[in-house]
Design an enzyme around this catalytic site. Sequence first.
Site, PDB file in Angstrom:
ATOM      1  N   HIS A  69     -53.147  67.390  37.069  1.00  0.00           N
ATOM      2  CA  HIS A  69     -52.433  66.828  35.706  1.00  0.00           C
ATOM      3  C   HIS A  69     -52.570  67.883  35.007  1.00  0.00           C
ATOM      4  O   HIS A  69     -53.521  68.472  34.289  1.00  0.00           O
ATOM      5  CB  HIS A  69     -53.521  65.661  35.527  1.00  0.00           C
ATOM      6  CG  HIS A  69     -53.526  64.503  36.284  1.00  0.00           C
ATOM      7  ND1 HIS A  69     -54.877  63.793  36.501  1.00  0.00           N
ATOM      8  CD2 HIS A  69     -52.569  63.905  37.113  1.00  0.00           C
ATOM      9  CE1 HIS A  69     -54.359  62.822  37.332  1.00  0.00           C
ATOM     10  NE2 HIS A  69     -53.045  62.888  37.470  1.00  0.00           N
ATOM     11  N   GLU A  93     -55.043  68.321  31.837  1.00  0.00           N
ATOM     12  CA  GLU A  93     -56.565  68.394  32.350  1.00  0.00           C
ATOM     13  C   GLU A  93     -56.729  69.745  32.687  1.00  0.00           C
ATOM     14  O   GLU A  93     -56.247  70.441  33.805  1.00  0.00           O
ATOM     15  CB  GLU A  93     -56.738  67.561  33.456  1.00  0.00           C
ATOM     16  CG  GLU A  93     -56.711  65.833  32.918  1.00  0.00           C
ATOM     17  CD  GLU A  93     -56.881  64.830  33.985  1.00  0.00           C
ATOM     18  OE1 GLU A  93     -57.252  65.209  34.903  1.00  0.00           O
ATOM     19  OE2 GLU A  93     -56.472  63.644  33.817  1.00  0.00           O
ATOM     20  N   HIS A 141     -60.392  67.955  37.975  1.00  0.00           N
ATOM     21  CA  HIS A 141     -59.647  67.069  37.009  1.00  0.00           C
ATOM     22  C   HIS A 141     -60.617  67.352  35.630  1.00  0.00           C
ATOM     23  O   HIS A 141     -61.619  67.947  35.599  1.00  0.00           O
ATOM     24  CB  HIS A 141     -59.503  65.827  37.351  1.00  0.00           C
ATOM     25  CG  HIS A 141     -58.451  65.595  38.607  1.00  0.00           C
ATOM     26  ND1 HIS A 141     -57.052  64.822  38.434  1.00  0.00           N
ATOM     27  CD2 HIS A 141     -58.523  66.009  39.701  1.00  0.00           C
ATOM     28  CE1 HIS A 141     -56.450  64.917  39.255  1.00  0.00           C
ATOM     29  NE2 HIS A 141     -57.235  65.507  40.208  1.00  0.00           N
ATOM     30  N   GLU A 169     -64.251  65.639  38.471  1.00  0.00           N
ATOM     31  CA  GLU A 169     -64.073  65.487  36.857  1.00  0.00           C
ATOM     32  C   GLU A 169     -65.047  66.173  36.138  1.00  0.00           C
ATOM     33  O   GLU A 169     -66.182  66.093  36.075  1.00  0.00           O
ATOM     34  CB  GLU A 169     -64.096  63.899  36.560  1.00  0.00           C
ATOM     35  CG  GLU A 169     -63.205  63.134  37.346  1.00  0.00           C
ATOM     36  CD  GLU A 169     -61.873  62.953  36.822  1.00  0.00           C
ATOM     37  OE1 GLU A 169     -61.620  63.589  35.734  1.00  0.00           O
ATOM     38  OE2 GLU A 169     -61.041  62.507  37.476  1.00  0.00           O
TER      39      GLU A 169
END
Length: 460
Positions: A85, A88, A199, A290
């Site tokens: 993404h 990110e 991410h 993440e």
Amino acid sequence: MSSLLLLLLPLFILTPTTALEFRYHRNGEIEKYLRDISTSNPDIAHVYSIGRSVRGQQLWVLVLSLSPRHHSIGIPEFKYVANMHGNEVLGRVLLLQLIDDLVRGHRNKEAWSVQLLNSTRIHILPTMNPDGFDDAGTHCQFSQGRFNHNGVDLNRNFPDAFAGKRQQGQFVEETQEAEVRAVIGWLRSETFVLSANLHGGALVASYPYDNSNGGSEQVGGASVTPDNDVFVHLAKVYSYNHGSMHRGDSCKDGLSFNDGITNGYQWYALKGGMQDYNYVWAQCLEVTLEVSCCKFPPKDQLPALWTENREALLAFIRQVHLGVKGRVFDSFGVPVQNAVVEVKGRSNICLFRTDKHGEYYRLLLPGNYTFTVTYPGHQVLTETLDVPHGPDRYSALKHDFLLRRAADNSTHYTPTEFSPTPTCNYTLNVEGRCGAVATPTWTGVSAALGLWAALRFLSD
């Protein structure tokens, strides 16, 4: 003296002498950095492209290994992917710092780096979505740049194991996004064993499955893989080696994750995700990391965020040495492709099979496991192995399976795939952009096995 300086000048130009700056490097700067590392360290580094983005930007990968240009038998392939993404962005910084750390450690002959590169082939893709990064805003949570140039979320664009036959048929590779096609091609060119994609926007390690069709995989609100114990272990390795992820609520956003990990589906259902595709079709266990509460952290926070993630990134790579690895040989002592290597109690959607080198890799926690190996024209082989913990020794248990030819009138066990989709893709390991296979490190063993198998064949 001037002649000597001229001779030494290229060394000063090509060899980085200062630490990599903590900032957000542009795509062109990343390419230059990867090329410089490859040029300066040709014995351990090699840069290559897996394809192009929609706008035509190259998707550059750097390999770090004692055999950077080609696969070596018995050396597992590992990968990190960041910036799927575009907005990110911390993953880009972390992977560049990881490269810098590994290269300097190896150059200084530090044991942790030398052992890792001696035993592992590490592929690093700092940005999967360079177009999205070019468009990204810097807001902590809400900004443009998530999607690729066509406005598509790349983590919803992979074939999905739970989509059903009708929907699955719609996944024609030519209609998928350029970046997704590049990764699928990448997975076909290398036998990756373990992977993580980085991410931002939360602080948690998420593991498959991300999706479900309401079948037997659903357990207590989670969508559970046959290798759930391994995935939970992998996620915990990252969260507990991270500075704060294991606390589970570091973002102070109302979300709480026990041990800093979550099953992907239990968090939220996601169709067309990359980690499920890696696991189901490529035999590669992948988790989603993440790594920051803020998608675009301020520049002055980058050094501290690297410190929080550094040991977790290294510890996770070492997990590629869990379990068992080896080759499957036919009755003539020849390594065979597409032999099925099953572990009792682990019914994978697509069965794990040997690659074009006859190799298999199974990530398993320490314990006793029963393996069943099947290959056309040969007797079914069943063996029980006592699997130790491999990461501390930088090697999984090495075990080769030696098959015996079947009698013409014998019955054969046919493995059954649990497949909610019409086909399992076994077109892995085509000759790819990453180079040819190295001379096998187990050549002497293979030759001996070949001679032994030939003698046994004559005596049968």
